[in-house]
Design a protein around this motif. Structure first.
Motif, PDB file in Angstrom:
ATOM      1  N   ALA A  35      37.086   1.918 -23.190  1.00 37.77           N
ATOM      2  CA  ALA A  35      37.324   3.571 -23.498  1.00 37.77           C
ATOM      3  C   ALA A  35      37.326   3.727 -21.903  1.00 37.77           C
ATOM      4  O   ALA A  35      36.985   3.003 -20.776  1.00 37.77           O
ATOM      5  CB  ALA A  35      36.237   4.335 -23.708  1.00 37.77           C
ATOM      6  N   TRP A  36      38.027   4.773 -21.419  1.00 38.69           N
ATOM      7  CA  TRP A  36      38.300   5.176 -20.244  1.00 38.69           C
ATOM      8  C   TRP A  36      37.909   6.522 -20.238  1.00 38.69           C
ATOM      9  O   TRP A  36      37.678   7.690 -21.189  1.00 38.69           O
ATOM     10  CB  TRP A  36      39.885   5.683 -19.893  1.00 38.69           C
ATOM     11  N   PHE A  37      36.906   6.809 -19.176  1.00 39.02           N
ATOM     12  CA  PHE A  37      36.290   8.178 -18.676  1.00 39.02           C
ATOM     13  C   PHE A  37      36.691   8.373 -17.417  1.00 39.02           C
ATOM     14  O   PHE A  37      37.272   7.722 -16.605  1.00 39.02           O
ATOM     15  CB  PHE A  37      34.765   7.951 -18.836  1.00 39.02           C
ATOM     16  N   ARG A  38      36.416   9.927 -17.171  1.00 39.18           N
ATOM     17  CA  ARG A  38      36.735  10.285 -15.630  1.00 39.18           C
ATOM     18  C   ARG A  38      35.648  11.189 -15.243  1.00 39.18           C
ATOM     19  O   ARG A  38      35.199  11.662 -16.413  1.00 39.18           O
ATOM     20  CB  ARG A  38      38.012  10.774 -15.627  1.00 39.18           C
ATOM     21  N   GLN A  39      35.390  11.135 -13.992  1.00 44.24           N
ATOM     22  CA  GLN A  39      34.285  11.845 -13.777  1.00 44.24           C
ATOM     23  C   GLN A  39      34.865  12.741 -12.284  1.00 44.24           C
ATOM     24  O   GLN A  39      35.081  11.965 -11.405  1.00 44.24           O
ATOM     25  CB  GLN A  39      33.311  10.933 -13.446  1.00 44.24           C
ATOM     26  N   ALA A  40      34.502  13.919 -12.202  1.00 43.44           N
ATOM     27  CA  ALA A  40      34.855  14.756 -11.037  1.00 43.44           C
ATOM     28  C   ALA A  40      33.315  14.693 -10.279  1.00 43.44           C
ATOM     29  O   ALA A  40      32.203  14.610 -10.799  1.00 43.44           O
ATOM     30  CB  ALA A  40      35.115  16.311 -11.274  1.00 43.44           C
ATOM     31  N   PRO A  41      33.394  15.002  -8.825  1.00 43.57           N
ATOM     32  CA  PRO A  41      31.973  14.991  -8.338  1.00 43.57           C
ATOM     33  C   PRO A  41      31.102  16.038  -8.891  1.00 43.57           C
ATOM     34  O   PRO A  41      31.312  17.312  -9.162  1.00 43.57           O
ATOM     35  CB  PRO A  41      32.275  15.575  -6.796  1.00 43.57           C
ATOM     36  N   GLY A  42      29.848  15.645  -9.156  1.00 41.24           N
ATOM     37  CA  GLY A  42      28.761  16.394  -9.567  1.00 41.24           C
ATOM     38  C   GLY A  42      28.959  16.723 -10.993  1.00 41.24           C
ATOM     39  O   GLY A  42      28.289  17.615 -11.608  1.00 41.24           O
ATOM     40  N   LYS A  43      29.797  16.027 -11.746  1.00 41.68           N
ATOM     41  CA  LYS A  43      29.815  16.191 -13.108  1.00 41.68           C
ATOM     42  C   LYS A  43      29.706  14.994 -13.864  1.00 41.68           C
ATOM     43  O   LYS A  43      29.845  14.091 -13.410  1.00 41.68           O
ATOM     44  CB  LYS A  43      31.340  16.997 -13.502  1.00 41.68           C
ATOM     45  N   GLU A  44      29.505  15.385 -15.179  1.00 37.80           N
ATOM     46  CA  GLU A  44      29.351  14.062 -16.187  1.00 37.80           C
ATOM     47  C   GLU A  44      30.931  13.283 -16.350  1.00 37.80           C
ATOM     48  O   GLU A  44      31.847  13.905 -16.082  1.00 37.80           O
ATOM     49  CB  GLU A  44      28.693  14.492 -17.719  1.00 37.80           C
ATOM     50  N   ARG A  45      30.528  12.136 -16.914  1.00 36.22           N
ATOM     51  CA  ARG A  45      31.872  11.472 -17.060  1.00 36.22           C
ATOM     52  C   ARG A  45      32.492  11.948 -18.451  1.00 36.22           C
ATOM     53  O   ARG A  45      31.667  11.804 -19.626  1.00 36.22           O
ATOM     54  CB  ARG A  45      31.372   9.921 -17.232  1.00 36.22           C
ATOM     55  N   ASP A  46      33.796  12.371 -18.569  1.00 33.70           N
ATOM     56  CA  ASP A  46      34.263  12.572 -19.710  1.00 33.70           C
ATOM     57  C   ASP A  46      35.291  11.778 -20.312  1.00 33.70           C
ATOM     58  O   ASP A  46      35.842  11.169 -19.479  1.00 33.70           O
ATOM     59  CB  ASP A  46      34.904  14.180 -19.405  1.00 33.70           C
ATOM     60  N   PHE A  47      35.177  11.634 -21.627  1.00 34.74           N
ATOM     61  CA  PHE A  47      36.005  10.828 -22.388  1.00 34.74           C
ATOM     62  C   PHE A  47      37.504  11.177 -22.031  1.00 34.74           C
ATOM     63  O   PHE A  47      38.014  12.222 -22.038  1.00 34.74           O
ATOM     64  CB  PHE A  47      35.855  10.790 -23.770  1.00 34.74           C
ATOM     65  N   VAL A  48      38.238  10.080 -21.904  1.00 32.27           N
ATOM     66  CA  VAL A  48      39.610  10.096 -21.494  1.00 32.27           C
ATOM     67  C   VAL A  48      40.442   9.721 -23.090  1.00 32.27           C
ATOM     68  O   VAL A  48      41.405  10.158 -23.425  1.00 32.27           O
ATOM     69  CB  VAL A  48      40.237   9.611 -20.214  1.00 32.27           C
ATOM     70  N   ALA A  49      40.307   8.146 -23.151  1.00 28.51           N
ATOM     71  CA  ALA A  49      41.112   7.358 -24.196  1.00 28.51           C
ATOM     72  C   ALA A  49      40.110   6.409 -24.636  1.00 28.51           C
ATOM     73  O   ALA A  49      39.510   5.909 -23.609  1.00 28.51           O
ATOM     74  CB  ALA A  49      42.491   7.186 -23.649  1.00 28.51           C
ATOM     75  N   ALA A  50      40.604   5.690 -25.706  1.00 31.48           N
ATOM     76  CA  ALA A  50      39.824   4.409 -26.030  1.00 31.48           C
ATOM     77  C   ALA A  50      41.092   3.767 -27.144  1.00 31.48           C
ATOM     78  O   ALA A  50      41.837   4.287 -27.741  1.00 31.48           O
ATOM     79  CB  ALA A  50      38.590   4.781 -26.923  1.00 31.48           C
ATOM     80  N   VAL A  51      40.834   2.434 -26.952  1.00 34.09           N
ATOM     81  CA  VAL A  51      41.626   1.610 -27.830  1.00 34.09           C
ATOM     82  C   VAL A  51      40.572   0.384 -28.306  1.00 34.09           C
ATOM     83  O   VAL A  51      39.611  -0.218 -27.805  1.00 34.09           O
ATOM     84  CB  VAL A  51      42.680   0.919 -26.969  1.00 34.09           C
ATOM     85  N   SER A  52      40.983   0.100 -29.732  1.00 33.63           N
ATOM     86  CA  SER A  52      40.263  -0.754 -30.327  1.00 33.63           C
ATOM     87  C   SER A  52      40.948  -2.387 -29.901  1.00 33.63           C
ATOM     88  O   SER A  52      42.048  -2.303 -29.924  1.00 33.63           O
ATOM     89  CB  SER A  52      40.156  -0.570 -31.834  1.00 33.63           C
ATOM     90  N   TRP A  53      39.979  -3.313 -29.833  1.00 28.74           N
ATOM     91  CA  TRP A  53      40.499  -4.568 -29.772  1.00 28.74           C
ATOM     92  C   TRP A  53      41.201  -5.383 -30.804  1.00 28.74           C
ATOM     93  O   TRP A  53      42.344  -6.024 -30.615  1.00 28.74           O
ATOM     94  CB  TRP A  53      39.373  -5.618 -29.258  1.00 28.74           C
TER      95      TRP A  53
END
Length: 127
Positions: A35-53
Motif C-alpha cells: 500500500a502507498w500512503f502519503r503524509q503532510a507535515p503534522g498530519k496522519e498518513r493517508d491511504f493512496v493506493a494498494a495492490v495485491s501480490w
C-alpha cells in the motif's frame, strides 16, 4: 525481515507526472500486498493506493482515482505508483508499506496495520 526501498519522486509542475517505485527484499511472510500512503507535515498518513501480490488487484483513494495507477511486478518484488495530472495538493511525502492481511474492497487501509515501511519520498508540485 522485510525491507522496502523507495525510489522516484521529486519536483514536477502541475499537470505533470511522476513514478514512485517500492522494491521489497527479505522475508515476504505475512505480506499480502503493498500500500502507498502519503503524509503532510503534522498530519496522519493517508491511504493512496494498494495492490495485491497474488492477482494484482488494485484499490485507490477517491482523491487519486483516475489520476494514479498502482501496479506490481511480482517477479521483481516491486510496486510502482504512476502519478498523472499532479496538483499542488499532491505535495507530500509518500511511503510504501507492506499490507499484512488479504486485500478486498471492504478493507479499510490504515497505516496502523502496516509493520514495514519504505523510507519515504517527497513529491513536490508547486502551486
Amino acid at each position: 525481515q522485510l525491507q522496502l526501498v523507495e525510489s522516484g519522486g521529486g519536483l514536477v509542475q502541475a499537470g505533470g507526472s511522476l513514478t514512485l517505485s517500492c522494491a521489497g527484499s527479505g522475508s515476504t511472510y505475512s505480506n499480502y500486498g503493498i500500500a502507498w500512503f502519503r503524509q503532510a507535515p503534522g498530519k496522519e498518513r493517508d491511504f493512496v493506493a494498494a495492490v495485491s501480490w497474488n492477482f494484482g488487484t488494485t484499490y485507490y483513494a477517491d482523491s487519486v482515482k483516475g489520476r494514479f495507477t498502482i501496479a506490481r511486478d511480482a517477479a521483481k518484488n516491486t510496486v510502482f505508483l504512476q502519478m498523472n495530472s499532479l496538483i499542488s495538493d499532491d505535495t507530500v511525502v509518500y511511503y510504501c508499506a507492506s499490507w499484512p492481511a488479504p486485500l478486498s474492497s471492504t478493507v479499510v487501509f490504515t497505516s496502523l496495520l502496516c509493520g514495514y515501511w519504505g523510507q519515504g519520498k517527497q513529491v513536490t508540485v508547486p502551486s
